[in-house]
Design an enzyme around this catalytic site. Sequence first.
Site, short mmCIF file in Angstrom:
data_model
loop_
_atom_site.label_atom_id
_atom_site.label_comp_id
_atom_site.label_asym_id
_atom_site.label_seq_id
_atom_site.Cartn_x
_atom_site.Cartn_y
_atom_site.Cartn_z
N ASP A 47 -4.68 -4.43 -16.96
CA ASP A 47 -4.04 -5.65 -17.42
C ASP A 47 -3.15 -5.37 -18.63
O ASP A 47 -3.39 -4.41 -19.38
CB ASP A 47 -5.09 -6.69 -17.82
CG ASP A 47 -5.85 -7.25 -16.63
OD1 ASP A 47 -5.32 -7.19 -15.51
OD2 ASP A 47 -6.99 -7.74 -16.83
N TYR A 75 -15.29 1.78 -19.99
CA TYR A 75 -14.49 0.90 -20.82
C TYR A 75 -15.14 0.68 -22.18
O TYR A 75 -16.37 0.67 -22.29
CB TYR A 75 -14.33 -0.48 -20.15
CG TYR A 75 -13.56 -0.48 -18.86
CD1 TYR A 75 -12.18 -0.61 -18.86
CD2 TYR A 75 -14.21 -0.37 -17.63
CE1 TYR A 75 -11.46 -0.63 -17.66
CE2 TYR A 75 -13.51 -0.38 -16.43
CZ TYR A 75 -12.13 -0.52 -16.45
OH TYR A 75 -11.44 -0.53 -15.27
N ASP A 89 -9.69 -13.86 -20.85
CA ASP A 89 -9.32 -12.93 -21.92
C ASP A 89 -8.44 -13.66 -22.93
O ASP A 89 -8.19 -14.87 -22.81
CB ASP A 89 -8.63 -11.68 -21.36
CG ASP A 89 -7.28 -11.95 -20.69
OD1 ASP A 89 -6.76 -13.09 -20.81
OD2 ASP A 89 -6.75 -11.03 -20.06
N ARG A 182 -13.33 -8.68 -17.57
CA ARG A 182 -13.11 -10.06 -18.00
C ARG A 182 -14.19 -10.98 -17.45
O ARG A 182 -14.69 -11.86 -18.16
CB ARG A 182 -11.73 -10.55 -17.53
CG ARG A 182 -10.57 -10.00 -18.32
CD ARG A 182 -9.26 -10.60 -17.86
NE ARG A 182 -8.86 -10.08 -16.55
CZ ARG A 182 -8.29 -10.80 -15.60
NH1 ARG A 182 -8.10 -12.11 -15.77
NH2 ARG A 182 -7.92 -10.26 -14.46
#
Length: 300
Positions: A47, A75, A89, A182
């Site tokens: 993203d 992550y 987000d 997310r």
Amino acid sequence: MCEHDHSGFLNVDKPLHYTSHDIVALVRRRYRELTGAKKVGHAGTLDPLASGVLIVCLGKATRLSEYIMPGRKSYRARITLGQTSSTYDSGGEIQDSRVDTDGVTLADIENAVASFIGDIRQVPPMYSAIKVKGRKLYELARDGQSIEREPRPVRIDSINILQWNDPLLELDVICGAGTYIRSLAHDLGQALGVGAYLSGLQRRSSGQFRLGDSVALDTLLNETDWWRRIIPPHAALAGHSCVTLSKDDLSRIQFGRAVASRPHDAANQIFAFTQDKRLAAVLVPEDELWKPHKVFVGQS
């Protein structure tokens, strides 16, 4: 300089606010300047509000993205508790009022986090590239539509809590392909009863591609000798089932003919290389043979 000589992968540290397509376009322009070739793609979208490892495919390696994408991902996620977002987000519409999170303890978070580890079913965010009846969900969302999304099976191997400083929570997550961090942030907020959204994300690895080995975008685009940055297919696919072809088998493959399987071959596909480590083909099993699925030798 032929395209074949420079087919492979780049491990790019994607900056914030760039889409994955932005990175591909910038790399394609530079790749074309340096080689005359223009086939560039990516393996695994990030993203715009996420940074970190983005695998860029060059030349014939663009046909290998489907084999690179399924690798495990890791992550570093920053989550803000007490508010929700329309996109899950910080890029979406943030709920104006804040829910009091003073009562949320580290033990509460540890208990909630534990419920998301393993094989779970996750509802993807409305703002995602998943297609429903030919249209991407984010296109429907931008038109003001919100539709029911089917939960999808995903795998989360581990979630480590790095820091809890109300209202900010920092996590390390290791998961399988297709996991939406997310959605994890949103669902964690729901589990805690206070709401949450993802306020920062960095992909630290994708398969064998690590952030510590990545190259900054500005550095890459200003180099003239970035061939040393290209990871050849034989290195990128080293963790898969691979075989070196004899000259006779290579000749058969070039004409689309199957080759005999070997006793150790037990994969859904096998990557076949020439004796000088050039990718020759992707082979798939048929009866007791391996037949060409994608052929790379003999192409211009």
